[in-house]
Design an enzyme around this catalytic site. Structure first.
Site: not given
Ligand code: UT7
Length: 327
Positions: A111, A235, A265
């Site tokens: 990215c 980004h 993204n």
């Molecule tokens: O592009 C290059 C670099 N990439 C990035 O910069 C991406 C960086 N990360 C992010 O944008 C975020 O961390 C995410 C959008 C990927 C995730 O958001 P988050 O607030 O960090 O959520 P999390 O990883 O803490 O997950 C929370 C929960 C998890 O469930 P448990 O383990 O708490 O039960 C995930 O399994 O949300 C769950 N989850 C979803 N739930 C519904 C993950 N994806 C989804 C989804 N729908 N699509």
């Protein structure tokens, strides 16, 4: 003489996928909007050419800059999803545009690819080897998406953006800082199965830290403060990440550009798409000081300060920096 951005163009595939199109993955519009700010993304048809989409973005950038294909001797394309493994797309894009035998190559830096490509273009112009360089970021991330994985499938989009980088009158020299850390490859990579794997939560904090720290660094190296930024374009991976970086910098409100709601993204296409959309929204005035920041696979990152065109004659710099008599 210095180097500025003189034109920007975007091209998106026609097909729009809304958050509701992912309901089968046990996700919801509410979760996606709250956690990422994404409302929709574009999808390139499986048999479509990414090079053709990228060429359209480039054509629009050239027309915006008032630069002809004959003026371009270098074409750099940041991508991780080229149509072929070899050659890269830059040669095909140049041919589609009618650019005669340019130096043309693809660059892969996740990215952060567009910021790396822009830094290269600036160095090429500063070394006196070109007056205009065409820089494109183009991705069909749908080609490397695990469409059964809700952790990544809802986040990614396809698209292309391009800028023309030109030698131009002005006093603010672009400043860029790039970096990488290969000890954390497993946090975000595309392996032999050609599917993206990401540990999003762990990436989140590193992304905020790296983009904020490096934007502060390039501001300092330029002798500027965050107040001097007319527009901050990071980004577009997640609106919460962009806003957290902006808060750390103290750049708030309408000086922070967001289009992740519309495109999701798009990896290395993200910043040039944002630049082109900011241009369409008339947010870029001549001499505007832009802060750019990216973070992604590698891990890799980069930040830069560059102006949008030369300040209008007799008007000096626009924005807060103008009060300081330009630089
Ligand atoms: O592009 C290059 C670099 N990439 C990035 O910069 C991406 C960086 N990360 C992010 O944008 C975020 O961390 C995410 C959008 C990927 C995730 O958001 P988050 O607030 O960090 O959520 P999390 O990883 O803490 O997950 C929370 C929960 C998890 O469930 P448990 O383990 O708490 O039960 C995930 O399994 O949300 C769950 N989850 C979803 N739930 C519904 C993950 N994806 C989804 C989804 N729908 N699509």
């Amino acid at each position: 003489m210095t180097v500025t951005l003189t034109g920007a163009g975007a091209a998106l595939p026609e097909r729009i996928l809304s958050n509701h199109d992912f309901a089968h993955l046990d996700t919801s519009d509410e979760w996606i909007v709250q956690r990422t700010g994404i409302r929709e993304r574009r999808r390139l048809a499986e048999d479509a050419s990414l090079a053709e989409l990228a060429a359209l973005a480039c054509e629009r950038a050239l027309s915006d800059a008032g630069v002809t294909p004959q003026d371009i001797g270098h074409v750099v394309v940041a991508t991780s999803t080229a149509d072929r493994i070899s050659p890269g797309m830059a040669v095909e894009i140049a041919t589609l545009l009618g650019i005669d035998r340019p130096a043309a190559f693809d660059l892969s830096a996740g990215c952060s690819g567009f910021v790396y490509a822009l830094d290269h273009a600036i160095a090429t112009i500063e070394s006196g080897r070109a007056e205009h360089v065409l820089v494109c970021g183009a991705e069909a991330l749908s080609r490397i998406t695990d469409h059964t994985d809700r952790n990544t499938a809802v986040l990614l989009g396809d698209g292309a953006g391009a800028v023309v980088v030109s030698k131009a009158p002005g006093s603010l020299r672009p400043t860029f800082a790039l970096g990488s850390d290969g000890t954390r490859i497993e946090l975000l990579y595309v392996g032999q199965d050609r599917l993206m794997r990401m540990r999003g939560r762990e990436i989140f904090e590193s992304a905020v830290d790296a983009m904020a720290d490096h934007t502060e660094l390039v501001l300092k190296q330029s002798g500027l403060s965050p107040d001097d930024l007319d527009l901050f374009i990071a980004h577009q991976a997640n609106a919460r990440i962009v806003q957290a970086v902006a808060r750390r910098l103290g750049v708030l409100g309408d000086r922070v550009f967001l289009n992740v709601d519309k495109v999701a993204n798009t990896s290395s296409a993200s910043i040039p798409l944002a630049l082109a959309h900011a241009r369409e929204q008339q947010l870029l005035s001549p001499g505007a000081v832009l802060g750019l920041a990216a973070f992604g696979a590698g891990l890799s990152w980069g930040a830069g300060i560059i102006t949008w065109r030369a300040p209008a004659a007799g008007r000096g710099m626009t924005g807060p920096a103008a009060d300081r008599g330009g630089r």
